[in-house]
Design a protein around this motif. Structure first.
Motif, PDB file in Angstrom:
ATOM      1  N   VAL A   1      52.062  30.256  84.887  1.00 32.92           N
ATOM      2  CA  VAL A   1      51.958  28.624  84.325  1.00 32.92           C
ATOM      3  C   VAL A   1      53.395  28.446  83.774  1.00 32.92           C
ATOM      4  O   VAL A   1      53.794  28.832  83.003  1.00 32.92           O
ATOM      5  CB  VAL A   1      50.777  28.631  83.441  1.00 32.92           C
ATOM      6  N   ASP A   2      53.647  27.208  84.392  1.00 33.68           N
ATOM      7  CA  ASP A   2      55.002  26.717  83.876  1.00 33.68           C
ATOM      8  C   ASP A   2      54.650  25.215  83.241  1.00 33.68           C
ATOM      9  O   ASP A   2      53.559  24.556  83.559  1.00 33.68           O
ATOM     10  CB  ASP A   2      55.935  26.261  85.053  1.00 33.68           C
ATOM     11  N   ALA A   3      55.311  25.193  81.907  1.00 35.50           N
ATOM     12  CA  ALA A   3      55.066  24.213  80.924  1.00 35.50           C
ATOM     13  C   ALA A   3      55.306  22.625  81.862  1.00 35.50           C
ATOM     14  O   ALA A   3      54.941  21.576  81.407  1.00 35.50           O
ATOM     15  CB  ALA A   3      55.731  24.064  79.657  1.00 35.50           C
ATOM     16  N   PHE A   4      56.185  22.546  82.802  1.00 32.64           N
ATOM     17  CA  PHE A   4      56.587  21.453  83.060  1.00 32.64           C
ATOM     18  C   PHE A   4      56.250  21.194  84.796  1.00 32.64           C
ATOM     19  O   PHE A   4      56.723  20.041  85.378  1.00 32.64           O
ATOM     20  CB  PHE A   4      58.164  21.483  83.180  1.00 32.64           C
ATOM     21  N   GLU A   5      55.562  22.110  85.268  1.00 36.07           N
ATOM     22  CA  GLU A   5      55.090  22.006  86.774  1.00 36.07           C
ATOM     23  C   GLU A   5      53.615  22.428  87.034  1.00 36.07           C
ATOM     24  O   GLU A   5      53.532  23.556  86.599  1.00 36.07           O
ATOM     25  CB  GLU A   5      56.304  22.625  87.609  1.00 36.07           C
ATOM     26  N   PRO A   6      52.747  21.508  87.273  1.00 30.74           N
ATOM     27  CA  PRO A   6      51.609  22.133  87.597  1.00 30.74           C
ATOM     28  C   PRO A   6      51.368  23.310  88.653  1.00 30.74           C
ATOM     29  O   PRO A   6      52.099  23.463  89.734  1.00 30.74           O
ATOM     30  CB  PRO A   6      50.631  20.941  88.087  1.00 30.74           C
ATOM     31  N   THR A   7      50.561  24.187  88.470  1.00 28.12           N
ATOM     32  CA  THR A   7      50.044  25.247  89.079  1.00 28.12           C
ATOM     33  C   THR A   7      49.102  24.969  90.364  1.00 28.12           C
ATOM     34  O   THR A   7      47.878  24.527  89.693  1.00 28.12           O
ATOM     35  CB  THR A   7      49.910  26.704  88.573  1.00 28.12           C
ATOM     36  N   GLU A   8      49.388  24.933  91.335  1.00 24.70           N
ATOM     37  CA  GLU A   8      48.474  24.420  92.459  1.00 24.70           C
ATOM     38  C   GLU A   8      47.938  25.623  93.332  1.00 24.70           C
ATOM     39  O   GLU A   8      48.604  26.370  93.871  1.00 24.70           O
ATOM     40  CB  GLU A   8      48.853  23.433  93.250  1.00 24.70           C
ATOM     41  N   LEU A   9      46.615  25.945  93.539  1.00 25.88           N
ATOM     42  CA  LEU A   9      45.855  27.114  94.319  1.00 25.88           C
ATOM     43  C   LEU A   9      45.022  26.448  95.162  1.00 25.88           C
ATOM     44  O   LEU A   9      44.165  25.325  95.035  1.00 25.88           O
ATOM     45  CB  LEU A   9      45.232  27.989  93.402  1.00 25.88           C
ATOM     46  N   LYS A  10      44.535  27.271  96.365  1.00 34.12           N
ATOM     47  CA  LYS A  10      43.637  26.959  97.228  1.00 34.12           C
ATOM     48  C   LYS A  10      43.253  28.256  97.922  1.00 34.12           C
ATOM     49  O   LYS A  10      44.444  28.975  98.618  1.00 34.12           O
ATOM     50  CB  LYS A  10      44.126  26.023  98.435  1.00 34.12           C
ATOM     51  N   PHE A  11      41.955  28.758  97.801  1.00 30.46           N
ATOM     52  CA  PHE A  11      41.613  30.005  98.578  1.00 30.46           C
ATOM     53  C   PHE A  11      40.439  30.097  98.774  1.00 30.46           C
ATOM     54  O   PHE A  11      39.538  29.058  98.374  1.00 30.46           O
ATOM     55  CB  PHE A  11      42.199  31.057  97.421  1.00 30.46           C
ATOM     56  N   SER A  12      39.937  30.983  99.511  1.00 27.18           N
ATOM     57  CA  SER A  12      38.628  31.164 100.107  1.00 27.18           C
ATOM     58  C   SER A  12      37.741  32.351  99.532  1.00 27.18           C
ATOM     59  O   SER A  12      38.761  33.311  99.203  1.00 27.18           O
ATOM     60  CB  SER A  12      38.458  31.038 101.390  1.00 27.18           C
ATOM     61  N   LEU A  13      36.477  32.077  99.193  1.00 27.09           N
ATOM     62  CA  LEU A  13      35.732  33.447  98.743  1.00 27.09           C
ATOM     63  C   LEU A  13      34.877  33.620 100.075  1.00 27.09           C
ATOM     64  O   LEU A  13      34.207  33.001 100.592  1.00 27.09           O
ATOM     65  CB  LEU A  13      35.003  33.205  97.886  1.00 27.09           C
ATOM     66  N   ALA A  14      34.938  34.943 100.070  1.00 28.75           N
ATOM     67  CA  ALA A  14      33.872  35.631 101.409  1.00 28.75           C
ATOM     68  C   ALA A  14      32.805  36.091 100.795  1.00 28.75           C
ATOM     69  O   ALA A  14      32.584  36.626  99.528  1.00 28.75           O
ATOM     70  CB  ALA A  14      34.659  36.949 102.048  1.00 28.75           C
ATOM     71  N   ALA A  15      31.666  36.197 101.848  1.00 30.12           N
ATOM     72  CA  ALA A  15      30.605  36.717 101.382  1.00 30.12           C
ATOM     73  C   ALA A  15      30.361  38.043 101.081  1.00 30.12           C
ATOM     74  O   ALA A  15      31.004  38.883 101.572  1.00 30.12           O
ATOM     75  CB  ALA A  15      29.185  36.197 102.440  1.00 30.12           C
ATOM     76  N   SER A  16      29.512  38.609  99.952  1.00 30.84           N
ATOM     77  CA  SER A  16      29.567  39.905  99.682  1.00 30.84           C
ATOM     78  C   SER A  16      28.646  40.587 100.673  1.00 30.84           C
ATOM     79  O   SER A  16      27.676  40.073 101.271  1.00 30.84           O
ATOM     80  CB  SER A  16      28.914  40.082  98.306  1.00 30.84           C
ATOM     81  N   THR A  17      28.648  41.766 100.824  1.00 30.88           N
ATOM     82  CA  THR A  17      28.024  42.728 101.791  1.00 30.88           C
ATOM     83  C   THR A  17      27.423  43.694 100.829  1.00 30.88           C
ATOM     84  O   THR A  17      27.631  44.073  99.694  1.00 30.88           O
ATOM     85  CB  THR A  17      28.895  43.526 102.784  1.00 30.88           C
ATOM     86  N   ILE A  18      26.206  44.106 101.463  1.00 32.68           N
ATOM     87  CA  ILE A  18      25.364  45.306 100.653  1.00 32.68           C
ATOM     88  C   ILE A  18      25.101  46.291 101.650  1.00 32.68           C
ATOM     89  O   ILE A  18      24.735  45.804 102.728  1.00 32.68           O
ATOM     90  CB  ILE A  18      24.184  44.673  99.918  1.00 32.68           C
ATOM     91  N   SER A  19      25.162  47.695 101.054  1.00 32.05           N
ATOM     92  CA  SER A  19      25.053  48.683 102.386  1.00 32.05           C
ATOM     93  C   SER A  19      23.598  48.990 102.359  1.00 32.05           C
ATOM     94  O   SER A  19      22.924  48.676 101.449  1.00 32.05           O
ATOM     95  CB  SER A  19      25.989  50.011 101.936  1.00 32.05           C
ATOM     96  N   PHE A  20      23.077  49.689 103.206  1.00 29.27           N
ATOM     97  CA  PHE A  20      21.570  50.112 103.373  1.00 29.27           C
ATOM     98  C   PHE A  20      21.536  50.822 102.193  1.00 29.27           C
ATOM     99  O   PHE A  20      20.143  50.804 101.794  1.00 29.27           O
ATOM    100  CB  PHE A  20      21.204  50.669 104.767  1.00 29.27           C
ATOM    101  N   ASP A  21      22.253  51.911 101.872  1.00 30.65           N
ATOM    102  CA  ASP A  21      22.100  52.859 100.890  1.00 30.65           C
ATOM    103  C   ASP A  21      21.800  52.109  99.484  1.00 30.65           C
ATOM    104  O   ASP A  21      21.121  52.233  98.656  1.00 30.65           O
ATOM    105  CB  ASP A  21      23.250  53.751 100.519  1.00 30.65           C
ATOM    106  N   GLU A  22      22.411  50.910  99.150  1.00 30.40           N
ATOM    107  CA  GLU A  22      22.613  50.265  98.007  1.00 30.40           C
ATOM    108  C   GLU A  22      21.280  49.540  98.085  1.00 30.40           C
ATOM    109  O   GLU A  22      20.423  49.371  97.016  1.00 30.40           O
ATOM    110  CB  GLU A  22      23.724  49.128  97.879  1.00 30.40           C
ATOM    111  N   LEU A  23      20.904  48.900  99.125  1.00 28.66           N
ATOM    112  CA  LEU A  23      19.421  47.927  99.330  1.00 28.66           C
ATOM    113  C   LEU A  23      18.159  49.116  99.261  1.00 28.66           C
ATOM    114  O   LEU A  23      17.379  48.989  98.333  1.00 28.66           O
ATOM    115  CB  LEU A  23      19.354  47.578 100.818  1.00 28.66           C
ATOM    116  N   ALA A  24      18.474  50.527  99.623  1.00 31.41           N
ATOM    117  CA  ALA A  24      17.458  51.256  99.388  1.00 31.41           C
ATOM    118  C   ALA A  24      17.197  51.725  97.983  1.00 31.41           C
ATOM    119  O   ALA A  24      16.117  51.740  97.418  1.00 31.41           O
ATOM    120  CB  ALA A  24      17.608  52.654 100.386  1.00 31.41           C
TER     121      ALA A  24
END
Length: 127
Positions: free
Chosen positions: A88-111
């Protein structure tokens, strides 16, 4: 000459009282659905209690941040949590753009989750 001195004094005093804080503006998109905005995704600054939620367009804003380095933690139910290091800079805004992916669950975790839920149901008193 008096006017010039007055204007110079006003400018110097205004600059000395201005805040040295920065601004972070970002947009979180859904990587699974054609980059649609993620509404009400949670964004926190790691190590602090500062947090915001995205609006209907996936936008979030952090205002009045001291200049420096931060780690943003972005999360949404059913999606992978992402940590992003920013400066973060005091004199210039910080701009972001990003994506989140769906989480996955394994069959072992589901069991494991299913077995835990079944065990909890067995220990509940029937009545």
């Amino acid at each position: 000459m008096k006017r010039l001195f007055f204007v110079a004094a006003m400018l110097i005093s205004a600059m000395s009282f201005s805040q040295n804080t920065g601004l972070v503006v970002g947009k979180i998109m859904d990587a699974e659905v054609n980059n649609a905005p993620l509404v009400l995704a949670n964004v926190t600054i790691k190590g602090t209690e500062t947090k915001v939620d995205t609006d209907q367009t996936g936008l979030f804003v952090f205002e009045n941040l001291e200049a420096g380095d931060y780690t943003l933690v972005c999360s949404f139910v059913g999606y992978e949590t992402k940590e992003i290091n920013i400066h973060v800079d005091a004199f210039e805004p910080t701009e972001l753009k990003f994506s989140l992916a769906a989480s996955t669950i394994s069959f072992d975790e589901l069991a494991l989750l299913t077995a835990t839920a079944e065990n909890n149901n067995k220990t509940l008193p029937q009545g």
